[in-house]
Design an enzyme around this catalytic site. Structure first.
Site: not given
Ligand code: DON
Length: 623
Positions: A426, A446, A497-498, A519-520
């Protein structure tokens, strides 16, 4: 913990140390300062002591994950654009230069604050449009959030990714067209630019078009990333053609990557606006791919897609005002809850990254993530106790449940194990303009390069955001999150989402900073720690971003820690019952700040590129 006695001892210890090193008048000053603000008593982190420093600009600043794209935004500021113009220009440029995460086929969230009047001009907002009901008046301007998160296609159902035996088909989520939500990026970027930008859309998109058309030399980071992503991207003929040389080999560091199809797509958007993507040429290409290769997104899905203005969540914190993203981000609500639980716990006195502070943060994180995963979802479709979750009363209750000395095992809070996997895909950018206008924008496909499938003839990759839904209650997603029915797949629903774009204001309503991160699931705790480090521990923004981070999300029942904590600290955490695991660096919080007027020796803004990921840059507006 006997907080008072403990801090006394610490103060004593620090004073002895200082007496050895510093002159007596300085010591007297320190004692005086300590009595005024006890939190600073053991704060050895004063400005001059810091090891990292932000980049300073006499005007505006763009901090983003890729230097060329950040420079594009800085140049747009110089051309008379405001923070929104620069953010949109940078985001489109990232779709070209940072294909792992920058995108046309993904989605994201944005938070902005703009003054009603300023040096750049009153070209935005009220001039061309009726006022937004969602906008929040703050100081001499207004703030608003924009939700351009992907939606589930009309044909999607809760069991979309379940095999006949009830197990989850992870490959189908992450690597097939079924994993793609209806993209929101083009709607979001064009909508915010139309309402709040100063320059024509075609002007802010021009640099991205040029980068795609003429190409740019691939940097070491992208070169390595494309080598690593070859097993994903080379399966798809359109991706292979776009991102690898004619002979199929990856571009080496310094070789030119040209993306003519992407340039044509950007040109179409620059000319026709979002209609090109949701009804016109790009819509046709995307739907043709879906039909041909078993995806669900139809013309109706694209035409129904809307980016939504939303009122930001807000909370007072440490003498400041924090604004952040509401659901369908689970990030903002979780962040607000954590700030409220932690504020009275005197983390400054307990010390930055001390075992005592980390312990309390982690225990609060576990409770907050449990709520995130169980209770939150898309506010358009599910009912959730949001007001209660972010209330003072609830924070007080949660705080009461924390033991100061012992880790409460996740199993005690809930009964299932899980595994966590990292994400580097992300991207977050922050912009400040010369009027103090702020934009905080997080966008994503994602996982890296999304599902790896490019739309033939259109030059952009598709997301696999459907993995952020609950494929099956309790089954972990790519970030180890075990979520519930509130976040089940349903037509037109947005996955939880995060992503946590966040703005902070001074008590009087003047803008202070913009931050956020990829960072998910670790995004939320990354943003939390940037805020705690800056607002509670007194670090400058660069040190606040650089400082080692910790993360816990209930499951797996462990603290993920970055390199940089001492083994003594880790031992003390283990004594409290924690499992501590060293993980690769977490997040990438590219951030900007508006310095206080009285401190600004003609410094208009400060910027910080997170040192964790190669290639990030903080680029000042050229003089
Ligand atoms: O929206 C979300 O929480 C995830 N799709 C974010 C994914 C993400 O941060 C990937 N990367 N580092």
């Amino acid at each position: 913990m006997p907080a008072a006695g403990h801090s006394h001892w610490k103060l004593h210890h620090v004073l002895i140390l200082m007496a050895r090193r510093f002159s007596w008048p300085m010591l007297a000053l320190a004692v005086l300062g300590a009595s005024v603000q006890p939190a600073l008593a053991n704060n050895l982190l004063q400005e001059k002591a810091q090891r990292f420093h932000p980049v300073a600009s006499s005007a505006g600043m763009v901090a983003a994950q890729e230097e060329r794209a950040a420079a594009v935004g800085a140049a747009v500021l110089r051309q008379g654009g405001n923070a929104v113009d620069a953010a949109v220009a940078t985001a489109f440029a990232l779709a070209v230069t940072l294909p792992q995460a920058g995108n046309l086929g993904g989605g994201g969230f944005l938070l902005l604050w703009l003054p009603r009047e300023g040096a750049i001009g009153t070209c935005h907002a009220a001039q061309r449009h009726p006022a937004l009901a969602e906008a929040l008046p703050i100081g001499r301007g207004e703030a608003v959030a924009l939700n351009f998160r992907e939606t589930a296609p009309l044909a999607a159902a809760a069991d979309l990714f379940l095999r006949p035996d009830g197990s989850v088909d992870r490959t189908r989520i992450l690597r097939s067209l079924l994993g793609s939500g209806v993209p929101g990026t083009v709607a979001g970027l064009t909508q915010v630019q139309d309402r709040y930008g100063c320059l024509p859309l075609a002007t802010v998109m021009q640099p991205a078009i040029a980068l795609a058309e003429k190409g740019f030399p691939v940097g070491a980071e992208l070169s390595a990333s494309l080598i690593a992503a070859a097993p994903l991207l080379q399966v798809d003929p359109a991706s292979k053609r776009q991102f690898y040389k004619a002979d199929g080999l990856p571009y080496q560091h310094g070789e030119l990557l040209r993306q003519p199809q992407l340039a044509a797509s950007l040109r179409c958007i620059a000319a026709q606006g979002s209609a090109c993507f949701y009804r016109g040429r790009l819509a046709e290409k995307l739907v043709a791919l879906m039909r041909r290769s078993g995806g669900l997104i139809t013309m109706a899905d694209l035409q129904l897609y809307r980016a939504l203005w939303q009122r930001p969540l807000q909370t007072p914190f440490a003498g400041h005002r924090v604004l952040t993203m509401p659901p369908p981000s689970g990030g903002g609500a979780t962040l607000v809850q954590l700030l409220k639980v932690l504020e009275p716990l005197n983390l400054a006195e307990r010390g930055l990254n001390s075992a005592a502070s980390i312990h309390l943060m982690v225990e609060a994180m576990n409770l907050a993530y449990r709520d995130r995963n169980r209770l939150l979802g898309d506010p358009d479709q599910v009912v959730m106790p949001l007001a209660e979750l972010i209330s003072d009363r609830y924070a007080d209750q949660q705080r009461q449940r924390l033991s100061l000395e012992r880790h409460r095992p996740a199993a005690e809070l809930e009964a299932e194990p899980s595994s966590l996997s990292g994400g580097v895909n992300t991207t977050h950018l922050s912009v400040v303009d010369r009027d103090g206008g702020l934009v905080s924008l997080t966008t994503t496909l994602n996982t890296a390069y999304g599902n790896g499938i490019a739309v033939p003839g259109a030059g952009f990759l598709l997301n696999n955001e459907m993995d952020d839904f609950t494929a099956k209650p309790g089954a972990p997603n790519a970030y180890g999150l075990r979520q519930g029915g509130q976040n089940a797949i349903a037509p037109r629903r947005r996955p939880l989402s995060s992503m946590t774009p966040t703005l902070v204001f001074r008590a009087g309503g003047e803008p202070l900073l913009a931050t956020g991160s990829p960072g998910g699931s670790r995004i939320i705790t990354t943003v939390l720690q940037v805020l705690l480090n800056r607002l509670v521990h007194g670090l400058n923004l660069a040190s606040a971003v650089a400082s080692p981070r910790v993360h816990s999300q209930l499951w797996p029942d462990q603290i993920s820690v970055e390199q940089g904590l001492s083994s003594d600290t880790i031992d003390r955490l283990r004594q409290r019952g924690h499992t501590v695991v060293l993980v690769p660096a977490m997040g990438s919080a590219n951030s900007v700040e508006v310095p206080a007027a009285e401190h600004s020796l003609r410094v208009g803004s400060l910027g910080v590129a997170d040192p964790r990921r190669q290639g990030a840059a903080s680029v000042p507006e050229p003089p």
